[in-house]
Design a protein around this motif. Structure first.
Motif, short mmCIF file in Angstrom:
data_model
loop_
_atom_site.label_atom_id
_atom_site.label_comp_id
_atom_site.label_asym_id
_atom_site.label_seq_id
_atom_site.Cartn_x
_atom_site.Cartn_y
_atom_site.Cartn_z
N ALA A 172 0.40 -1.17 0.19
CA ALA A 172 0.11 -0.49 0.07
C ALA A 172 0.29 1.07 0.50
O ALA A 172 0.32 2.22 0.29
CB ALA A 172 -0.69 -0.10 0.61
N THR A 173 2.04 1.57 -1.05
CA THR A 173 3.01 2.72 -0.50
C THR A 173 2.51 3.31 -2.12
O THR A 173 2.06 2.88 -3.00
CB THR A 173 3.92 2.20 -0.55
OG1 THR A 173 4.57 1.27 -1.36
CG2 THR A 173 4.29 1.26 0.91
N SER A 174 3.10 4.40 -2.39
CA SER A 174 2.86 4.81 -3.61
C SER A 174 3.53 4.38 -4.36
O SER A 174 3.04 4.49 -5.56
CB SER A 174 3.02 6.58 -3.23
OG SER A 174 4.12 6.42 -2.64
N VAL A 175 4.80 4.10 -4.15
CA VAL A 175 5.74 3.64 -5.05
C VAL A 175 5.19 2.04 -6.36
O VAL A 175 5.32 1.47 -7.17
CB VAL A 175 7.04 3.35 -4.37
CG1 VAL A 175 7.18 2.18 -4.20
CG2 VAL A 175 7.95 2.84 -6.16
N ALA A 176 4.48 1.01 -5.34
CA ALA A 176 4.56 -0.65 -5.38
C ALA A 176 2.77 0.11 -6.00
O ALA A 176 2.63 -0.17 -7.19
CB ALA A 176 4.15 -0.86 -3.77
N ILE A 177 2.41 1.22 -5.68
CA ILE A 177 0.17 0.77 -6.56
C ILE A 177 0.93 2.01 -7.93
O ILE A 177 0.41 1.43 -8.60
CB ILE A 177 -0.13 2.40 -5.84
CG1 ILE A 177 -0.73 1.05 -4.07
CG2 ILE A 177 -1.36 2.06 -6.71
CD1 ILE A 177 -1.54 2.38 -3.29
N ALA A 178 1.84 3.03 -8.02
CA ALA A 178 2.21 3.49 -9.55
C ALA A 178 2.82 2.70 -10.04
O ALA A 178 1.62 2.44 -10.94
CB ALA A 178 2.84 4.95 -9.55
N SER A 179 3.44 1.85 -9.64
CA SER A 179 4.16 0.29 -10.39
C SER A 179 3.36 -0.80 -10.85
O SER A 179 2.93 -0.67 -12.18
CB SER A 179 5.12 -0.25 -9.38
OG SER A 179 6.04 0.99 -9.09
N ALA A 180 1.87 -0.87 -9.86
CA ALA A 180 1.00 -2.28 -10.28
C ALA A 180 0.09 -1.06 -11.24
O ALA A 180 -0.31 -1.59 -12.11
CB ALA A 180 0.85 -2.44 -9.19
N SER A 181 -0.47 0.48 -11.13
CA SER A 181 -0.74 0.85 -12.28
C SER A 181 -0.69 1.02 -13.63
O SER A 181 -1.53 0.82 -13.78
CB SER A 181 -1.23 2.46 -11.35
OG SER A 181 -2.15 1.86 -10.37
N ALA A 182 0.18 0.94 -13.90
CA ALA A 182 1.46 1.05 -14.99
C ALA A 182 0.80 -0.37 -15.48
O ALA A 182 0.50 0.53 -16.84
CB ALA A 182 2.24 1.63 -14.88
N VAL A 183 1.62 -1.35 -14.90
CA VAL A 183 0.91 -2.51 -15.63
C VAL A 183 -0.21 -2.83 -16.17
O VAL A 183 -0.42 -3.07 -16.66
CB VAL A 183 1.61 -3.35 -14.54
CG1 VAL A 183 1.63 -4.71 -15.89
CG2 VAL A 183 2.63 -3.72 -14.60
N ALA A 184 -1.23 -2.44 -15.10
CA ALA A 184 -2.31 -3.15 -14.61
C ALA A 184 -2.97 -2.05 -16.37
O ALA A 184 -4.10 -1.91 -16.76
CB ALA A 184 -3.12 -2.37 -13.48
#
Length: 344
Positions: A172-184
């Protein structure tokens, strides 16, 4: 297996199968340096068995998938089981049951550091939906393909919200969410027909939209890192582009390294999923995860019908029929087809 008369299904299944191909090809090379890979296997161009002294893959057969693919399918199952509101507790229970099964099979490729830390917090009393506030590694991005299949890329804020929901318990960190959002987002755009380059641009937009979502982490901006990584791979020969990924972008489990690296790998491969998997397998570092992410994005853009049939047949631990069923169920949720909800 792939129905070419249904482009959405072909591309959705392409994402799941492409991810499995990249994962399995990188399985024996994960955690090794480029020189160690060359010494042990030469240049990896097909599935090989890991060495007997491999720290996590020893004993696995050539072509075996790892946690990247297995957790992707687990997430798909969870999304189909709780389509309206993500069940964080049930998701954690699935992960724990999966790890117990993996241990029983004698595998060493278990839960990643962010997920393991979150589960320890949950066991100590932290609510499941709040446990991921320190998770910065690539575990969320590696398994996020089902969200890309299930959720339309527009509006972006809805897709980012769905990604963040699945990240709450572990990443639930900004870096992990942004990374997963990019892939999704890249996968979602491809499901609707975008080519690999246009899909990547939508991924960058999603990373920008998600940059302030989640707990702040001391990490660089993911959207900027993806743009930079893709620029490093442009207008140079393949060897120099790969060297730039290894030497400058990085190939560790850190989201800010492996996710931009995966985007660059797809660009170097010209959107070819198998070529992307081969490049990733020889990078060193987190090769299976970079291969899985790159393979899922490129696979979604080209579709299952254009993936190498012979290589798919060599996969171990991957049930193509199960993947097809999950893809259909996720697409039913994407397109609002009530009769197919829960299909899997």
């Amino acid at each position: 297996m792939s129905d070419v008369t249904d482009p959405q299904f072909d591309r959705a299944l392409g994402a799941l199968v492409g991810g499995a191909l990249g994962d399995a090809l990188g399985m024996p090379t994960q955690l090794l340096s480029p020189s160690e890979i060359r010494h042990a296997y030469g240049h990896v161009t097909g599935f090989v068995a890991p060495g007997e002294d491999h720290p996590v893959s020893k004993g696995l057969p050539a072509g075996m998938i790892t946690d990247d693919t297995e957790q992707t399918l687990l997430l798909a199952e969870q999304l189909l089981a709780s389509p309206e509101r993500f069940d964080h507790r049930a998701w954690v229970d699935r992960l724990l049951a999966w790890e117990a099964d993996v241990k029983a099979r004698g595998s060493y490729d278990l839960l990643g550091p962010s997920t393991k830390r979150a589960i320890d917090l949950i066991r100590a009393g932290t609510p499941a939906e709040e446990a991921g506030r320190e998770g910065t590694t690539n575990g969320a991005a590696m398994r996020i393909a089902p969200i890309g299949i299930m959720t339309r890329v527009d509006p972006l804020d809805r897709l980012v919200s769905k990604v963040a929901e699945t990240c709450a318990a572990t990443h639930a960190t900004s870096v992990a969410i942004a990374s997963a959002s990019a892939v999704a987002a890249a996968i979602s755009a491809a499901i609707d027909g975008a080519g690999w380059n246009d899909a990547a641009e939508r991924g960058i937009e999603a990373a920008r939209a998600a940059r302030h979502v989640g707990a702040w982490a001391a990490a660089p901006d993911i959207a900027s890192r993806i743009v930079w990584a893709r620029e490093l791979a442009a207008n140079v020969n393949e060897q120099d582009a790969i060297a730039a990924v290894v030497d400058l972008v990085g190939t560790s489990v850190a989201s800010q390294e492996s996710v931009p690296a995966a985007f660059a790998v797809v660009a170097i491969a010209g959107g070819n999923p198998w070529r992307a998997a081969v490049i990733a397998a020889n990078l060193g570092g987190d090769t299976d995860t970079i291969g899985a992410i790159a393979g899922a994005m490129a696979g979604a853009a080209c579709g299952r019908s254009r993936l190498p049939v012979a290589k798919i047949a060599e996969l171990k631990g991957f049930d193509l029929s199960q993947a097809a069923s999950l893809a259909k169920g996720l697409l039913a949720l994407r397109n609002g087809t009530p009769a197919l909800k829960g299909a899997a």
